[in-house]
Design a protein around this motif. Sequence first.
Motif: not given
Length: 184
Positions: A138-144, A153-156
């Motif tokens: 909600a607060s950043t534009d970081h990639p998922i 988490f180790q994997t997306q």
Amino acid sequence: MPDDLMSSSVPLRAALTDRSVFITNETGLYQNKGRHGEMSTTTFEAAAVAQHPEQKGHTAPPSRCGTPATAPLAAWRLRKATEYIEANLADAVRLANLAEAAGLTRMHFAAQFKAATGQRPHDYLLRRRIERAQDLLASTDHPIVHVAMDVGFQTQAHFASVFKRFAGDTPSRWRHRHRKRSAA
């Protein structure tokens, strides 16, 4: 068990031991299913001993039904465990580490944590990771994928499946919907 007991409105209670199952109501013990499956009707006196051992000087078989025997985690131990989780959300958090932070063995900690919170420690950890991920989404534009790594988490793919289980949507859809609501 006599048929009239099965049809009665008197609540039945069962006590399990390593050798027998005692089925009782307020008036006494009705049947004992032995280790090898044989059924036998027991005496009223045996029922009294099973239900009220203090009157006969015997110890009752441990009950595994009814109220849980495990006491909830003490408030200070719960605080220590949750503080450890919060401080290490991005890292691997093991049950042994949580138990050590709370000053208990792994098994005692896990049982008492569940009694205190209603959740297994691992489920609590996952829920906190997803809540933190929601804040980041909600607060950043970081990639998922970066959000996934930032919350441990180790994997997306694993992150997305756990996120959907807890939040009801995928991380990208959740972010998109949340931003739409914020803009309106």
